[in-house]
Design a protein around this motif. Structure first.
Motif, PDB file in Angstrom:
ATOM      1  N   PRO A   1      -0.450  16.278 -12.951  1.00  0.00           N
ATOM      2  CA  PRO A   1      -0.063  15.548 -11.738  1.00  0.00           C
ATOM      3  C   PRO A   1      -0.318  16.403 -10.490  1.00  0.00           C
ATOM      4  N   PRO A   2      -1.163  15.961  -9.575  1.00  0.00           N
ATOM      5  CA  PRO A   2      -1.597  16.827  -8.476  1.00  0.00           C
ATOM      6  C   PRO A   2      -0.482  17.306  -7.559  1.00  0.00           C
ATOM      7  N   LEU A   3       0.461  16.432  -7.233  1.00  0.00           N
ATOM      8  CA  LEU A   3       1.527  16.856  -6.325  1.00  0.00           C
ATOM      9  C   LEU A   3       2.452  17.873  -6.991  1.00  0.00           C
ATOM     10  N   VAL A   4       2.632  17.746  -8.289  1.00  0.00           N
ATOM     11  CA  VAL A   4       3.450  18.717  -9.017  1.00  0.00           C
ATOM     12  C   VAL A   4       2.750  20.072  -9.057  1.00  0.00           C
ATOM     13  N   VAL A   5       1.442  20.065  -9.345  1.00  0.00           N
ATOM     14  CA  VAL A   5       0.686  21.318  -9.347  1.00  0.00           C
ATOM     15  C   VAL A   5       0.770  21.988  -7.976  1.00  0.00           C
ATOM     16  N   GLN A   6       0.607  21.208  -6.918  1.00  0.00           N
ATOM     17  CA  GLN A   6       0.701  21.768  -5.576  1.00  0.00           C
ATOM     18  C   GLN A   6       2.105  22.296  -5.302  1.00  0.00           C
ATOM     19  N   GLY A   7       3.097  21.605  -5.838  1.00  0.00           N
ATOM     20  CA  GLY A   7       4.465  22.085  -5.684  1.00  0.00           C
ATOM     21  C   GLY A   7       4.683  23.397  -6.409  1.00  0.00           C
ATOM     22  N   VAL A   8       4.116  23.546  -7.603  1.00  0.00           N
ATOM     23  CA  VAL A   8       4.218  24.819  -8.335  1.00  0.00           C
ATOM     24  C   VAL A   8       3.601  25.942  -7.529  1.00  0.00           C
ATOM     25  N   LYS A   9       2.410  25.702  -6.949  1.00  0.00           N
ATOM     26  CA  LYS A   9       1.764  26.742  -6.145  1.00  0.00           C
ATOM     27  C   LYS A   9       2.622  27.096  -4.929  1.00  0.00           C
ATOM     28  N   ASP A  10       3.185  26.087  -4.293  1.00  0.00           N
ATOM     29  CA  ASP A  10       4.020  26.324  -3.114  1.00  0.00           C
ATOM     30  C   ASP A  10       5.241  27.165  -3.468  1.00  0.00           C
ATOM     31  N   VAL A  11       5.891  26.835  -4.576  1.00  0.00           N
ATOM     32  CA  VAL A  11       7.086  27.577  -5.000  1.00  0.00           C
ATOM     33  C   VAL A  11       6.730  29.015  -5.379  1.00  0.00           C
ATOM     34  N   LEU A  12       5.619  29.199  -6.088  1.00  0.00           N
ATOM     35  CA  LEU A  12       5.202  30.540  -6.469  1.00  0.00           C
ATOM     36  C   LEU A  12       4.844  31.406  -5.258  1.00  0.00           C
ATOM     37  N   SER A  13       4.375  30.764  -4.192  1.00  0.00           N
ATOM     38  CA  SER A  13       3.904  31.511  -3.024  1.00  0.00           C
ATOM     39  C   SER A  13       5.007  31.832  -2.021  1.00  0.00           C
ATOM     40  N   VAL A  14       6.128  31.131  -2.094  1.00  0.00           N
ATOM     41  CA  VAL A  14       7.116  31.232  -1.018  1.00  0.00           C
ATOM     42  C   VAL A  14       7.692  32.636  -0.883  1.00  0.00           C
ATOM     43  N   ASN A  15       7.782  33.374  -1.995  1.00  0.00           N
ATOM     44  CA  ASN A  15       8.391  34.707  -1.925  1.00  0.00           C
ATOM     45  C   ASN A  15       7.441  35.772  -1.381  1.00  0.00           C
ATOM     46  N   THR A  16       6.145  35.480  -1.337  1.00  0.00           N
ATOM     47  CA  THR A  16       5.178  36.502  -0.921  1.00  0.00           C
ATOM     48  C   THR A  16       4.508  36.214   0.417  1.00  0.00           C
ATOM     49  N   GLU A  17       4.494  34.952   0.854  1.00  0.00           N
ATOM     50  CA  GLU A  17       3.734  34.588   2.050  1.00  0.00           C
ATOM     51  C   GLU A  17       4.164  35.379   3.285  1.00  0.00           C
ATOM     52  N   GLN A  18       5.466  35.467   3.520  1.00  0.00           N
ATOM     53  CA  GLN A  18       5.930  36.165   4.718  1.00  0.00           C
ATOM     54  C   GLN A  18       5.627  37.660   4.647  1.00  0.00           C
ATOM     55  N   GLN A  19       5.772  38.235   3.474  1.00  0.00           N
ATOM     56  CA  GLN A  19       5.485  39.660   3.309  1.00  0.00           C
ATOM     57  C   GLN A  19       3.997  39.937   3.519  1.00  0.00           C
ATOM     58  N   VAL A  20       3.145  39.084   2.949  1.00  0.00           N
ATOM     59  CA  VAL A  20       1.707  39.253   3.117  1.00  0.00           C
ATOM     60  C   VAL A  20       1.327  39.126   4.586  1.00  0.00           C
ATOM     61  N   ASP A  21       1.868  38.109   5.276  1.00  0.00           N
ATOM     62  CA  ASP A  21       1.535  37.903   6.680  1.00  0.00           C
ATOM     63  C   ASP A  21       1.951  39.090   7.536  1.00  0.00           C
ATOM     64  N   ALA A  22       3.143  39.634   7.267  1.00  0.00           N
ATOM     65  CA  ALA A  22       3.597  40.798   8.029  1.00  0.00           C
ATOM     66  C   ALA A  22       2.683  41.995   7.779  1.00  0.00           C
ATOM     67  N   GLY A  23       2.265  42.179   6.522  1.00  0.00           N
ATOM     68  CA  GLY A  23       1.370  43.284   6.206  1.00  0.00           C
ATOM     69  C   GLY A  23       0.015  43.133   6.864  1.00  0.00           C
ATOM     70  N   LEU A  24      -0.515  41.914   6.922  1.00  0.00           N
ATOM     71  CA  LEU A  24      -1.799  41.672   7.573  1.00  0.00           C
ATOM     72  C   LEU A  24      -1.718  41.948   9.070  1.00  0.00           C
ATOM     73  N   ARG A  25      -0.644  41.516   9.703  1.00  0.00           N
ATOM     74  CA  ARG A  25      -0.483  41.770  11.138  1.00  0.00           C
ATOM     75  C   ARG A  25      -0.384  43.267  11.405  1.00  0.00           C
ATOM     76  N   TYR A  26       0.307  43.979  10.541  1.00  0.00           N
ATOM     77  CA  TYR A  26       0.478  45.417  10.738  1.00  0.00           C
ATOM     78  C   TYR A  26      -0.858  46.150  10.609  1.00  0.00           C
ATOM     79  N   VAL A  27      -1.634  45.838   9.553  1.00  0.00           N
ATOM     80  CA  VAL A  27      -2.884  46.565   9.351  1.00  0.00           C
ATOM     81  C   VAL A  27      -3.904  46.196  10.425  1.00  0.00           C
ATOM     82  N   ALA A  28      -3.882  44.964  10.920  1.00  0.00           N
ATOM     83  CA  ALA A  28      -4.788  44.591  12.006  1.00  0.00           C
ATOM     84  C   ALA A  28      -4.490  45.417  13.255  1.00  0.00           C
TER      85      ALA A  28
END
Length: 282
Positions: A225-252
């Protein structure tokens, strides 16, 4: 309007080929630089392609691969350096440094478009995957490789702090210790080592078998089911997105402040002259 801009607007790209089979899209790096090196066309087109795929309701999974023997040699230095000459001179004041910061953030956003597309991305890697190529597959959800694949966080060897996402995304994939080893040494690792440390899920005999495995995995994903798969990806990503974004801004910001150096100029000259660089720490 340039020819490449016209092609992009028409849905045809210079650096990427997009094909669809059922609910699976396949994005192939096609150069035009040697070894699918990433030049200006690539950095402009990548977010356009993945933005289009994100919006397409018929696409449920994406395969990402490279044309020919190699996935990517990484950043196309010869193509990118001319536009950076003012900044890399070492005498840059605030304006060119700010412009370079904006350029780094734009390139980071291009790779982040792969990480944030709502459809799972399976990267199929054959041959060399260097520098920016590794940044790109770090943004994918799953990676598989051929037996001849080789990987390298190569930036340290050319006096650059890797700033396109590998330092931010790979710790959760391979572990902090392995990432630090790769980033500090710039060493090359083969597919067997990549599989042992978790960089790739599986290794296949050759490019064709690797691509077929990636296509099958994408088809298996697309059958759910496509919306469920997208939901799984969203849930898996929520804990890392902010950390990754902060790290990218810092290294830039770090690179905008400190990248110009004698060692960087020496690395560029050594690359152009095909010799070993002599770094002085200046």
């Amino acid at each position: 309007m340039t020819g490449s801009e016209a092609n992009t607007q028409a849905g045809e790209y210079v650096s990427l080929r997009v094909e669809r089979t059922g609910h699976v899209a396949e994005v192939t790096l096609i150069g035009p630089g040697k070894g699918n090196a990433m030049g200006p066309d690539f950095w402009r087109e990548l977010p356009l392609v993945f933005g289009e795929l994100d919006r397409d309701p018929e696409v449920r999974a994406i395969v990402l691969t490279g044309e020919g023997k190699h996935f990517s040699y990484g950043l196309d230095l010869a193509a990118m350096l001319p536009s950076w000459s003012e900044y890399l001179s070492g005498d840059a004041l605030a304006r060119p440094r700010r412009e370079f910061l904006d350029e780094v953030r734009r390139m980071q956003d291009a790779v982040t478009a792969v990480a944030r597309v709502r459809k799972p991305v399976v990267a199929a890697v054959a041959g060399w995957c260097i520098g920016g190529g590794l940044d790109l597959i770090a943004a994918a959800d799953v990676r598989v490789a051929s037996a001849d694949a080789k990987f390298s966080v190569r930036e340290v060897r050319v006096a650059i702090v890797a700033d396109m996402g590998s330092l931010q995304r790979l710790a959760s994939v391979v572990g902090e210790g392995h990432l630090r080893e790769l980033a500090f040494t710039g060493k090359d690792i083969d597919a067997a080592r990549a599989e042992r440390i978790g960089l790739v899920n599986d290794v296949y005999p050759d490019r064709d078998a690797t691509l077929e495995a990636a296509r099958q995995m994408a088809a298996d994903i697309a059958a759910n089911p496509p919306l469920v798969v997208q939901g799984v990806k969203d849930v898996l990503s929520v804990n890392t997105e902010q950390q990754v974004d902060a790290g990218l801004r810092y290294v830039a910001t770090w690179n905008a402040a400190f990248l110009p150096s004698h060692d960087l100029n020496e690395a560029v000259q050594a690359f152009l002259q095909r010799r070993e660089p002599e770094f002085r720490g200046e």
